[in-house]
Design a protein around this motif. Sequence first.
Motif, PDB file in Angstrom:
ATOM      1  N   THR A   1       0.829  -1.225  -0.222  1.00 16.40           N
ATOM      2  CA  THR A   1       0.074   0.110   0.045  1.00 16.40           C
ATOM      3  C   THR A   1       0.858   1.247  -0.096  1.00 16.40           C
ATOM      4  O   THR A   1       2.258   1.209   0.259  1.00 16.40           O
ATOM      5  N   PHE A   2       0.202   2.447  -0.299  1.00 13.81           N
ATOM      6  CA  PHE A   2       0.939   3.563  -0.329  1.00 13.81           C
ATOM      7  C   PHE A   2       1.529   3.892   1.168  1.00 13.81           C
ATOM      8  O   PHE A   2       2.852   4.298   1.148  1.00 13.81           O
ATOM      9  N   ASP A   3       0.642   4.111   2.214  1.00 15.57           N
ATOM     10  CA  ASP A   3       1.270   4.054   3.426  1.00 15.57           C
ATOM     11  C   ASP A   3       2.274   3.196   3.906  1.00 15.57           C
ATOM     12  O   ASP A   3       3.153   3.514   4.446  1.00 15.57           O
ATOM     13  N   ASP A   4       2.084   2.123   3.522  1.00 12.41           N
ATOM     14  CA  ASP A   4       2.993   0.976   3.957  1.00 12.41           C
ATOM     15  C   ASP A   4       4.735   1.508   3.088  1.00 12.41           C
ATOM     16  O   ASP A   4       5.527   1.204   3.754  1.00 12.41           O
ATOM     17  N   ALA A   5       4.355   1.777   1.927  1.00 15.69           N
ATOM     18  CA  ALA A   5       5.611   2.061   1.250  1.00 15.69           C
ATOM     19  C   ALA A   5       6.371   3.132   1.714  1.00 15.69           C
ATOM     20  O   ALA A   5       7.584   3.010   1.935  1.00 15.69           O
ATOM     21  N   ILE A   6       5.596   4.180   1.975  1.00 10.21           N
ATOM     22  CA  ILE A   6       6.272   5.457   2.677  1.00 10.21           C
ATOM     23  C   ILE A   6       6.740   5.128   4.067  1.00 10.21           C
ATOM     24  O   ILE A   6       7.792   5.434   4.436  1.00 10.21           O
ATOM     25  N   ALA A   7       5.914   4.405   4.925  1.00  7.03           N
ATOM     26  CA  ALA A   7       6.527   4.060   6.343  1.00  7.03           C
ATOM     27  C   ALA A   7       7.646   3.439   6.310  1.00  7.03           C
ATOM     28  O   ALA A   7       8.792   3.560   7.171  1.00  7.03           O
ATOM     29  N   HIS A   8       7.880   2.362   5.346  1.00  6.55           N
ATOM     30  CA  HIS A   8       9.054   1.657   5.129  1.00  6.55           C
ATOM     31  C   HIS A   8      10.117   2.202   5.051  1.00  6.55           C
ATOM     32  O   HIS A   8      11.419   1.942   5.271  1.00  6.55           O
ATOM     33  N   MET A   9      10.039   3.207   3.965  1.00 13.35           N
ATOM     34  CA  MET A   9      11.171   4.068   3.514  1.00 13.35           C
ATOM     35  C   MET A   9      11.624   4.802   4.399  1.00 13.35           C
ATOM     36  O   MET A   9      12.902   5.002   4.592  1.00 13.35           O
ATOM     37  N   VAL A  10      11.077   5.377   5.017  1.00 15.79           N
ATOM     38  CA  VAL A  10      11.183   6.414   6.163  1.00 15.79           C
ATOM     39  C   VAL A  10      11.781   5.604   7.305  1.00 15.79           C
ATOM     40  O   VAL A  10      12.701   5.973   7.826  1.00 15.79           O
ATOM     41  N   SER A  11      11.332   4.466   7.704  1.00 17.72           N
ATOM     42  CA  SER A  11      11.940   3.481   8.797  1.00 17.72           C
ATOM     43  C   SER A  11      13.270   3.363   8.454  1.00 17.72           C
ATOM     44  O   SER A  11      14.154   3.067   9.188  1.00 17.72           O
ATOM     45  N   ALA A  12      13.744   3.081   7.009  1.00 19.45           N
ATOM     46  CA  ALA A  12      14.846   2.306   6.622  1.00 19.45           C
ATOM     47  C   ALA A  12      15.848   3.578   6.513  1.00 19.45           C
ATOM     48  O   ALA A  12      17.084   3.184   6.264  1.00 19.45           O
ATOM     49  N   MET A  13      15.521   4.817   6.602  1.00 15.81           N
ATOM     50  CA  MET A  13      16.595   5.751   6.551  1.00 15.81           C
ATOM     51  C   MET A  13      17.526   5.889   7.482  1.00 15.81           C
ATOM     52  O   MET A  13      17.076   5.766   8.786  1.00 15.81           O
TER      53      MET A  13
END
Length: 378
Positions: free
Chosen positions: A366-378
């Motif tokens: 999902t959109f929200d999961d994609a954004i959350a994972h990107m930010v979490s991995a930074m």
Amino acid sequence: MRRLALTLVAVLVIVAALLSPSAVAVPPQVDSAYGPLPVFELHSGFWLNMHHRLYDEARQQRNSAPAANAKPGKSARPTLQIAPGARIVLNNTEQRAWDEAVAYYAANYADKDLLFSTELVLLKNQLGDFETCEELSGAKKKSCDAGLPAKLTQILDSAAPVYRAHRWAMDDRANRAWIKQAAPLVREQGVGLSHRLADIYQTRWPEERIRVDVTAVANYAGAYTTLDPLRVTIASTDARNQGAAALEVLFHEASHGIATPVELAIVRECRQRDKPIPRDLWHALIFYTTGEVIKPVMDAQSEAPATGAMPGGSSNKSTQDAGSTNSQVSEYTPYAKREGLYQRGWENYLALLTRYWQPYLEGRTTFDDAIAHMVSAM
């Protein structure tokens, strides 16, 4: 955000031009060779082209020291260029008018950014709105009073005959050639691409047609977008904007007007995790997304049998012959990869986008999961 119309209204390619020094104000001309077009309306306007020429020369003047050995009686200021490395001959009156205009731009605008200066954004929009006027003071036609400061009006009205006599025809020709190249791609793919990008960004494509001002030169990037109203400026002579890349540049720039949900989502996730907001992640995401959406479309067009020129500028026969021996030849390379943007500080962003955003583009998260994972991995 603007609402997507239930039925996309077809739009003609509008090319407004003053064709000769003696031309009077003319209505926008319709280039119907490929129209009507969806999504965009493409303009080649006199005042915006001259504005960008003056800005470009003023920046060059600012960045280059005057010649130390300039001969007496010879101006060290830039003259109107007819082609790279070539100069035209202006009479004394024309030279003074053009030099005064460049000097005014150097003093008032050269240190300001076309994209980030509110003053320049407003001026650009105003000049675009009056593209069919022969002059901007309202002296010949009251409705052509652009309401600009008196000194700027005088500068532009004095420089206009010089530009119109010596450069406008060539710039307009380049703009029209670019429009002729881009129009078939927009007509064939515009509606589908606009729907796809709007779905990706969890928003709606603007109901109003997006105005694109095609100018011979633009900013350092070759294209830029301003908001409220959403308007795109693209340089027709920039090597990065040619062939099939024209379609990607158009939709990349237009995406700046609909990608707000991405920016807000990144900010929200960063604040929730108490992380600094990454600079340009949203912009890298727009480049990546547009490229990934455009690539299969252009690859399919390259593979399809057709007559005439292909989007990339090569003939159909040569493309097919090359494709028969090496399938890589016909593949479209997205702008960011082709121009090496990911090697200029965006390497980590590319890794994040490939790992977490690409699955979203493929419908696997999902959109929200994609954004959350990107930010979490930074």
